[in-house]
Write a protein that holds these residues in place. Structure first.
Motif, PDB file in Angstrom:
ATOM      1  N   LEU A  50      85.620  80.584  21.528  1.00 25.44           N
ATOM      2  CA  LEU A  50      84.780  81.491  21.303  1.00 25.44           C
ATOM      3  C   LEU A  50      83.560  81.428  22.063  1.00 25.44           C
ATOM      4  N   THR A  51      83.093  80.177  22.432  1.00 22.14           N
ATOM      5  CA  THR A  51      82.146  79.781  23.393  1.00 22.14           C
ATOM      6  C   THR A  51      82.354  80.830  24.754  1.00 22.14           C
ATOM      7  N   ALA A  52      83.631  80.381  25.337  1.00 21.47           N
ATOM      8  CA  ALA A  52      83.839  80.758  26.651  1.00 21.47           C
ATOM      9  C   ALA A  52      84.072  82.391  26.479  1.00 21.47           C
ATOM     10  N   ALA A  53      84.418  83.206  25.503  1.00 19.91           N
ATOM     11  CA  ALA A  53      84.526  84.443  25.369  1.00 19.91           C
ATOM     12  C   ALA A  53      82.842  85.059  25.378  1.00 19.91           C
ATOM     13  N   LEU A  54      82.164  84.308  24.702  1.00 20.25           N
ATOM     14  CA  LEU A  54      80.701  84.609  24.587  1.00 20.25           C
ATOM     15  C   LEU A  54      80.150  84.672  25.997  1.00 20.25           C
ATOM     16  N   ALA A  55      80.270  83.732  26.710  1.00 17.26           N
ATOM     17  CA  ALA A  55      79.770  83.406  28.103  1.00 17.26           C
ATOM     18  C   ALA A  55      80.341  84.628  29.213  1.00 17.26           C
ATOM     19  N   VAL A  56      81.719  84.829  28.697  1.00 17.08           N
ATOM     20  CA  VAL A  56      82.321  85.984  29.599  1.00 17.08           C
ATOM     21  C   VAL A  56      81.337  87.214  29.243  1.00 17.08           C
ATOM     22  N   VAL A  58      77.755  91.389  30.641  1.00 17.86           N
ATOM     23  CA  VAL A  58      76.207  92.233  30.347  1.00 17.86           C
ATOM     24  C   VAL A  58      75.199  92.128  31.553  1.00 17.86           C
ATOM     25  N   LEU A  59      75.223  91.008  31.877  1.00 15.08           N
ATOM     26  CA  LEU A  59      73.975  90.564  33.121  1.00 15.08           C
ATOM     27  C   LEU A  59      74.641  91.381  34.309  1.00 15.08           C
ATOM     28  N   GLY A  60      75.916  91.199  34.741  1.00 10.52           N
ATOM     29  CA  GLY A  60      76.300  92.090  35.797  1.00 10.52           C
ATOM     30  C   GLY A  60      76.081  93.491  35.666  1.00 10.52           C
ATOM     31  N   LEU A  61      76.716  94.144  34.496  1.00  7.04           N
ATOM     32  CA  LEU A  61      76.323  95.580  34.226  1.00  7.04           C
ATOM     33  C   LEU A  61      74.866  95.762  34.205  1.00  7.04           C
ATOM     34  N   THR A  62      73.968  94.994  33.669  1.00  8.68           N
ATOM     35  CA  THR A  62      72.539  95.129  33.768  1.00  8.68           C
ATOM     36  C   THR A  62      72.008  95.241  35.381  1.00  8.68           C
ATOM     37  N   ALA A  63      72.674  94.219  36.053  1.00  7.97           N
ATOM     38  CA  ALA A  63      72.324  94.185  37.473  1.00  7.97           C
ATOM     39  C   ALA A  63      72.588  95.461  38.283  1.00  7.97           C
TER      40      ALA A  63
END
Length: 285
Positions: free
Chosen positions: A7-13, A18-23
């Motif tokens: 779950l942690t890995a999925a959340l990180a991905v 989200v950060l990539g899309l925002t950028a």
């Protein structure tokens, strides 16, 4: 722990996505804003270029009108004043007649110039009438409505003035006369006016012929005048005293004719004199 790590890995991905899309969105928005700014700059430049072209075209139109008004009337005045001077001592009646023609040409030039200036600078109240300077300022001034631009219906007075100044003119009309678009009507008149004025300036005491032909799809105008022949080598007569010309007249005529998709040819005739021939389409959208 294994499930928690997944779950942690999925959340990180997901966060990274989200950060990539925002950028990517920020970059896209910046590019869009830059493109909009550049497009706005280009549109502004296009508006400026269109305004400059319109101003240049209007200046050319005004210059042509001023040339037509001043050149024609001043040429008549110079010729008539010269004739009056030559006969002033021996034939006072003829001299007086010539001087009246000078006065009439001067009044005509002033009237046309007032009309043109009235179009360029309307009265403060928004009207385009002009005031007769002979009436004085104030309540006694008389407002004279602006006359329409000259057309082929005014060939008669034009020919009379030229003939009286010393150049006999013969007019031929062929085809069925009919109402013409205003621009073409004015252009045809200006062609005849400029051609006859040039013939009067540079003629040798010969004559001129004006032909107006109403065809199905075009108006044809031709002005011929006699003169020394390049074939026989006849020496030209002494030139008339005239106001100096700049050659702008024929250039202005070509520009006028080109506006309506027509063509104009002006050249010396082998048999002597000069010929101006123009075709103005009547079915052009």
């Amino acid at each position: 722990m294994g499930e928690y790590d997944v779950l942690t890995a999925a959340l990180a991905v997901a966060c990274a996505a989200v950060l990539g899309l925002t950028a990517a969105l920020v970059r896209t928005r910046r590019r869009w804003q830059a493109a909009v700014g550049e497009r706005g700059w280009l549109l502004e430049r296009e508006r400026e270029s269109a305004a400059e072209a319109a101003i240049a075209a209007e200046r050319d139109r005004i210059a042509r009108e001023l040339h037509d008004i001043v050149s024609h009337n001043v040429s008549l005045m110079v010729v008539q004043a010269s004739a009056a001077r030559e006969v002033l001592g021996t034939m006072p009646d003829e001299a007086a007649t010539a001087l009246r023609a000078v006065e009439d040409a001067g009044r005509g030039a002033m009237t046309d110039l007032r009309h043109l200036l009235g179009l360029l600078a309307p009265a403060p109240d928004g009207t385009d009438g002009d005031t007769d300077p002979g009436a004085g300022a104030g309540a006694g001034a008389v407002s004279t409505p602006l006359a329409p631009q000259p057309g082929l219906d005014r060939i008669g007075p034009l020919v009379d003035r030229i003939s009286f100044a010393g150049l006999p003119v013969e007019v031929r009309i062929s085809g069925e006369p009919r109402p013409l678009p205003q621009g073409i009507d004015v252009t045809a008149y200006r062609i005849i006016q400029e051609s006859l004025t040039n013939a009067l300036r540079h003629g040798d005491g010969g004559k001129a012929e004006v032909t107006v032909r109403y065809a199905d799809h075009a108006l044809r105008v031709e002005v011929l005048n006699t003169g020394p022949s390049v074939l026989t080598g006849t020496a030209p007569a002494a030139p008339r005293p005239t106001a100096g010309g700049t050659g702008r007249g024929l250039l202005g005529l070509r520009e006028r004719v080109a506006v309506y998709g027509g063509d104009l040819d002006a050249r010396r005739r082998l048999g002597g004199g000069y010929r101006v021939r123009a075709r103005l389409p009547l079915d052009r959208p």
